[in-house]
Write a protein that holds these residues in place. Structure first.
Motif, mmCIF file in Angstrom:
data_model
loop_
_atom_site.group_PDB
_atom_site.id
_atom_site.type_symbol
_atom_site.label_atom_id
_atom_site.label_comp_id
_atom_site.label_asym_id
_atom_site.label_seq_id
_atom_site.Cartn_x
_atom_site.Cartn_y
_atom_site.Cartn_z
ATOM 1 N N ARG A 538 -66.151 34.873 -105.055
ATOM 2 C CA ARG A 538 -66.983 36.007 -104.774
ATOM 3 C C ARG A 538 -65.767 37.262 -104.318
ATOM 4 N NH1 ARG A 538 -72.493 35.324 -104.957
ATOM 5 N NH2 ARG A 538 -72.893 32.901 -104.573
ATOM 6 N N ILE A 539 -65.795 38.349 -104.904
ATOM 7 C CA ILE A 539 -64.834 39.309 -104.642
ATOM 8 C C ILE A 539 -65.423 40.549 -103.997
ATOM 9 C CG2 ILE A 539 -63.018 38.481 -106.108
ATOM 10 C CD1 ILE A 539 -63.677 40.897 -107.850
ATOM 11 N N ASP A 540 -64.909 41.459 -103.486
ATOM 12 C CA ASP A 540 -65.074 42.782 -102.891
ATOM 13 C C ASP A 540 -64.570 43.601 -103.991
ATOM 14 O OD1 ASP A 540 -65.650 45.137 -101.916
ATOM 15 O OD2 ASP A 540 -64.719 44.716 -99.730
ATOM 16 N N THR A 541 -65.816 44.229 -104.856
ATOM 17 C CA THR A 541 -65.242 44.729 -105.912
ATOM 18 C C THR A 541 -64.984 46.336 -105.615
ATOM 19 O OG1 THR A 541 -67.581 45.705 -106.294
ATOM 20 C CG2 THR A 541 -66.760 43.553 -107.470
ATOM 21 N N GLY A 542 -65.247 46.752 -104.354
ATOM 22 C CA GLY A 542 -64.943 48.052 -103.976
ATOM 23 C C GLY A 542 -63.643 48.046 -103.296
ATOM 24 N N LYS A 543 -62.846 47.165 -103.479
ATOM 25 C CA LYS A 543 -61.597 47.279 -102.711
ATOM 26 C C LYS A 543 -60.489 46.708 -103.881
ATOM 27 C CE LYS A 543 -62.810 46.770 -97.961
ATOM 28 N NZ LYS A 543 -62.754 46.151 -96.628
ATOM 29 N N LYS A 544 -60.103 47.595 -104.758
ATOM 30 C CA LYS A 544 -59.135 47.243 -105.906
ATOM 31 C C LYS A 544 -57.556 47.772 -105.086
ATOM 32 C CE LYS A 544 -57.740 48.575 -110.618
ATOM 33 N NZ LYS A 544 -58.100 49.499 -111.779
ATOM 34 N N THR A 545 -57.008 46.660 -105.060
ATOM 35 C CA THR A 545 -55.503 46.660 -104.450
ATOM 36 C C THR A 545 -54.391 46.641 -105.316
ATOM 37 O OG1 THR A 545 -56.679 45.959 -102.172
ATOM 38 C CG2 THR A 545 -54.242 46.224 -102.293
ATOM 39 N N THR A 546 -53.332 47.389 -105.243
ATOM 40 C CA THR A 546 -51.921 47.155 -106.179
ATOM 41 C C THR A 546 -50.674 46.521 -105.225
ATOM 42 O OG1 THR A 546 -52.693 48.718 -107.767
ATOM 43 C CG2 THR A 546 -50.692 48.158 -107.745
ATOM 44 N N PHE A 547 -50.246 45.705 -105.614
ATOM 45 C CA PHE A 547 -49.320 45.074 -104.762
ATOM 46 C C PHE A 547 -48.062 45.116 -105.833
ATOM 47 C CE2 PHE A 547 -52.534 43.209 -102.081
ATOM 48 C CZ PHE A 547 -52.190 43.528 -100.864
ATOM 49 N N LYS A 548 -46.814 45.385 -105.270
ATOM 50 C CA LYS A 548 -45.537 45.162 -105.810
ATOM 51 C C LYS A 548 -44.805 43.796 -105.178
ATOM 52 C CE LYS A 548 -44.985 49.923 -107.651
ATOM 53 N NZ LYS A 548 -44.122 51.044 -107.691
ATOM 54 N N PHE A 549 -44.364 43.100 -105.845
ATOM 55 C CA PHE A 549 -43.705 42.108 -105.402
ATOM 56 C C PHE A 549 -42.382 41.463 -106.229
ATOM 57 C CE2 PHE A 549 -47.287 40.554 -107.947
ATOM 58 C CZ PHE A 549 -46.664 39.407 -108.738
ATOM 59 N N LEU A 550 -41.774 40.634 -105.987
ATOM 60 C CA LEU A 550 -40.448 40.160 -106.482
ATOM 61 C C LEU A 550 -40.661 38.830 -106.643
ATOM 62 C CD1 LEU A 550 -37.592 41.920 -104.323
ATOM 63 C CD2 LEU A 550 -38.563 42.611 -106.473
ATOM 64 N N ALA A 551 -40.371 38.421 -108.193
ATOM 65 C CA ALA A 551 -40.399 37.041 -108.499
ATOM 66 C C ALA A 551 -39.620 37.045 -109.808
ATOM 67 C CB ALA A 551 -41.881 36.677 -108.999
ATOM 68 N N ASP A 552 -39.104 35.691 -110.177
ATOM 69 C CA ASP A 552 -38.383 35.546 -111.482
ATOM 70 C C ASP A 552 -39.149 34.858 -112.552
ATOM 71 O OD1 ASP A 552 -38.945 32.869 -110.394
ATOM 72 O OD2 ASP A 552 -36.810 32.253 -110.150
ATOM 73 N N SER A 553 -40.556 34.778 -112.266
ATOM 74 C CA SER A 553 -41.377 34.366 -113.400
ATOM 75 C C SER A 553 -42.832 34.959 -113.066
ATOM 76 C CB SER A 553 -41.727 32.847 -113.622
ATOM 77 O OG SER A 553 -42.139 32.350 -112.359
ATOM 78 N N ILE A 554 -43.829 35.139 -114.005
ATOM 79 C CA ILE A 554 -45.105 35.641 -113.768
ATOM 80 C C ILE A 554 -45.973 34.343 -113.254
ATOM 81 C CG2 ILE A 554 -46.879 36.780 -114.615
ATOM 82 C CD1 ILE A 554 -45.164 38.188 -116.576
#
Length: 595
Positions: A538-554
Motif C-alpha cells: 500500500r502506498i501514499d499516492t499523494g507523495k511522489k518523490t524523485t531521488f537521484k542516486f549512483l549505481a553501475d546497473s539499474i
C-alpha cells in the motif's frame, strides 16, 4: 557500450545520447524502453548494412522491427528495436523490452478467440456421475443450467432414492435431456487458445494452485442448438484482450514471447515476493517530493479500486451492492461469528409474510468472522387457507449480499477503478426438488424485472431489505457473452439429492440453517483478511518523490527500495546512455509504502 541489431554491430550517432526508462509494470503495464536513439546512415557502412533497405511505407505502418541487444558492464537488455523515422542521413529508433515489446506487438490484435478452433464438446451422453466429474472428463463438465429466458433446465437430471436409511441414491438424465451441453475449464481454454495460435505455453504454476485449477467457464449454449464448438460461447475478444483481461482476474502475468512463440505464466504476488528489497546507499542529498492533496494522478494498480463488471442478471443486485451496504450498515445486526448469526435467525427459515416491529426479518445481518453481510430472502411459498382466506407460508434463505462488491481503496466518486470482465456466474434457486442451479441469459432478451413480485391477486411478499435492493436496481438490456462467467467446480460438492452447481460464494449454509462451511475457493474482492495478503504494497499516492542516486546497473524496479531508512515502491528509473555507455547517475520516481 555495444548495440547489436539483428546480430550486427550498430554505431550510435557521435555526440548524441539516449535515455533508457525501466518502468514498473504495476504502474504503466510496461517494462523497459528507450526514448529516441539516432543511428547515422551517411558514411556509416555498419548501419547501412542494417537499415539501408528500409521501405518508408513500412516505417509508417510500424512494420520495421529488428531484434536488438544493448550491453554495457552489468547492464544487458534483449528485445526489439522499431524504426520510427528514416531519411538519407540517419534513422531514429526506439528500443522495447519485456512487456513494452509485448504491448507494441500487433500479432494478436486481429485474432478473435470466438473465431478460433478450440475444440468441441465430448460426444455421447455419459451418465450424470461421469459427466459431472473432472476425473472422467478433465477438460469440461456438463452441469445443469437454466436458460433464463425460457426457464428450461438444460442437462437436467433426476435423483432416485435407493436406500433412504443409508441416504443412498443415484442420478439419471431426465427424459427431456436428449443431449448435453458442456462447460470447459478455464485453464483448458487458455491451452487451446495458445495451441490455436501456434504458441507453446507453460501453465505449471496455475496447475499447482487448486483454487485456480478448477475454475470453470460457465458460458455454454443449449444442446438443441447443436453448436458444440467451445469458442462460439466466448466473447468477441482479441487474443491480446483475452490475456489482458485474464491477468486482472487471476492476479497474474502472461509473458508472451512472439519471437520464440511461447507463453509463460506466473502469479503477480509470487513475482513481487521474488523481487526482494534493494537499499540505495549512494543517494544524492538533493531530492524533490510532490505532495498532492487533490487530483493526484497515480497509476499504481493496487491504489485503484478493483470491481467486477456490472451484470444484468437478477442476482447481481445481491452479488454487488456497495450502495446498499453504505445505506444499511449502521442499522445492521452484528454477530461475532456465523454460528451465532445462524442460531439467532434460523427461526426465519419459514415466514408468514408479515412485517413485525423490530424483528430480524427486515434487518441487515453481519458476521464478523466471515466478514460478510446477509439478508433474509424469500424464495418460494406454500398456500394454505385460514378461515376461508388464502394465506402463504414462505420459505426463506440467508442471502449473502455484496459478497462480490469491489475492493475499494478510494471512496471518492471520481476514483479510478479497474474492471474485471471474468465475473461470478449466477447461481440461483429453482424449484424445491432441484435446489440451486446455474443460470445463463441470452443476448437481446430483457430480464424479467418482476423477480420479487407476483402479478396475481396475492403479491409475493418480500422483506424490506429485499424490496430496497430491488428498488435500487436500474433497468438494463442484456448482452449475451460480452464477458466470461466463471465458477469453481472440482467435483467434490455434496449435492444431497439436489442438482450440482458451480460454486461462486465462499460460504455454504446448510439448507436447514443448522451449520455452514467455508469453501477453499474464493472470488471475493472485498474480504479484508484476504486483501491483507493480496495487496502486496500500500502506498501514499499523494507523495511522489524523485531521488537521484549512483549505481553501475539499474536495480529491479519491482523491488522494495529502502532509502534513508524508509520503504518505497518505484514507478520508474531513468538512465542516460552515450557512446561511452551508461551514466552512473540514475533518477528514480518513488512512492512511500504505508505500513
Amino acid at each position: 557500450m555495444e548495440i547489436r541489431i539483428n546480430g550486427r554491430d550498430a554505431v550510435l550517432k557521435s555526440g548524441t545520447s539516449f535515455e533508457y526508462v525501466a518502468e514498473n509494470r504495476m504502474f504503466s503495464g510496461s517494462d523497459g524502453y528507450t526514448l529516441s536513439i539516432t543511428f547515422p546512415l551517411k558514411d556509416c557502412p555498419e548501419n547501412t548494412a542494417i537499415f539501408g533497405n528500409i521501405n518508408r511505407a513500412d516505417v509508417i505502418a510500424r512494420k520495421v522491427i529488428f531484434e536488438c541487444e544493448i550491453r554495457h558492464g552489468k547492464f544487458f537488455k534483449f528485445g526489439s528495436i522499431t524504426v520510427n523515422e528514416i531519411n538519407a542521413s540517419e534513422v531514429k529508433c526506439q528500443f522495447l523490452e519485456g512487456r513494452s515489446e509485448q504491448n507494441f506487438s500487433q500479432t494478436f490484435d486481429d485474432i478473435y478467440i470466438n473465431e478460433l478452433d478450440l475444440g468441441q464438446w465430448p460426444s455421447g451422453k455419459p451418465d450424470p456421475v461421469k459427466a459431472w466429474q473432472p476425473s472422467y472428463y478433465p477438460d469440461a463438465v456438463a452441469l445443469p443450467w437454466v436458460n433464463d429466458y425460457s426457464g428450461n433446465i438444460q442437462n437436467l437430471a433426476e435423483y432416485t432414492v435407493d436406500d433412504a436409511t443409508q441416504n443412498r441414491g443415484h442420478y439419471s438424465w431426465h427424459s427431456d435431456t436428449w443431449g448435453l451441453s458442456w462447460q470447459p475449464y478455464l485453464i483448458f481454454i487458455v491451452r487451446k487458445i495458445c495451441e490455436a495460435v501456434g504458441y507453446a505455453v507453460d501453465l505449471s504454476q496455475w496447475e499447482q494452485s487448486e483454487e485456480h485449477r478448477w475454475l470453470l467457464v460457465c458460458n455454454c449454449l443449449p444442446a438443441a442448438w447443436y453448436t458444440p464448438q467451445y469458442a462460439r460461447a466466448l466473447p468477441h475478444w482479441t487474443v491480446a484482450e483475452f490475456f489482458e483481461k485474464l491477468e486482472i482476474f487471476l492476479g497474474a502475468e502472461f509473458e508472451i514471447n512472439h519471437r520464440a512463440r511461447t507463453v509463460a505464466f506466473a502469479f503477480t504476488h509470487d513475482l513481487m515476493a521474488a523481487s526482494g528489497a534493494v537499499e540505495l546507499r549512494d543517494v544524492l542529498s538533493e531530492h524533490s517530493t510532490e505532495v498532492s492533496v487533490e487530483d493526484a494522478r497515480c497509476e499504481y494498480a493496487e491504489a485503484k479500486n478493483l470491481v467486477y463488471k456490472e451484470c444484468d442478471h437478477a442476482v447481481w443486485k445481491y452479488y454487488s451492492c456497495d450502495w446498499f451496504i453504505k445505506a444499511w450498515k449502521d442499522r445492521a445486526v452484528i454477530y461475532d461469528t456465523m454460528r451465532e448469526l445462524l442460531a439467532a435467525n434460523k427461526g426465519w427459515r419459514t415466514w408468514d409474510g408479515q412485517h413485525h416491529r423490530s424483528s430480524q426479518i427486515d434487518r441487515l445481518l453481519y458476521a464478523k468472522d466471515a466478514d460478510a453481510y446477509f439478508v433474509i430472502r424469500a424464495v418460494s411459498r406454500t398456500p394454505y387457507f385460514d378461515k376461508y382466506r388464502l394465506r402463504f407460508t414462505y420459505k426463506c434463505v440467508l442471502q449473502p449480499v455484496n459478497l462480490f462488491g469491489g475492493r475499494i481503496v478510494d471512496e471518492s466518486e471520481d476514483a479510478d477503478q479497474i474492471e474485471i470482465e471474468f465475473v461470478p456466474a449466477r447461481i440461483d434457486y429453482t424449484e424445491e426438488k432441484y435446489g440451486r442451479c446455474l443460470f445463463l441469459s441470452f443476448s437481446g432478451y430483457d430480464e424479467d424485472n418482476g423477480t420479487g413480485e407476483d402479478e396475481s391477486t396475492y403479491p409475493f411478499m418480500q422483506t424490506h431489505t429485499i424490496q430496497s435492493l430491488e428498488a435500487g436496481e436500474k433497468e438494463k438490456k442484456a448482452e449475451y457473452y460480452d464477458r466470461i462467467y466463471v465458477g469453481f467446480w472440482d467435483g467434490a460438492q455434496n449435492t444431497r439429492g439436489k442438482l450440482p452447481y458451480p460454486q461462486v460464494e465462499d460460504i455454504e449454509i446448510m439448507e436447514d440453517w443448522s451449520n455452514f462451511q467455508y469453501l477453499h475457493f474464493n472470488m471475493r474482492l472485498n474480504n479484508r483478511q484476504l486483501n491483507s495478503r493480496r495487496i502486496v504494497h500500500r502506498i501514499d499516492t499523494g507523495k511522489k518523490t524523485t531521488f537521484k542516486f549512483l549505481a553501475d546497473s539499474i536495480p529491479n524496479v519491482r523491488s522494495v527500495f529502502i532509502i534513508h531508512g524508509k520503504k518505497y515502491v518505484c514507478e520508474k528509473i531513468t538512465a542516460t546512455f552515450t557512446e561511452q555507455g551508461m551514466s552512473q547517475l540514475l533518477k528514480g520516481v518513488f512512492y512511500p509504502i504505508t505500513e
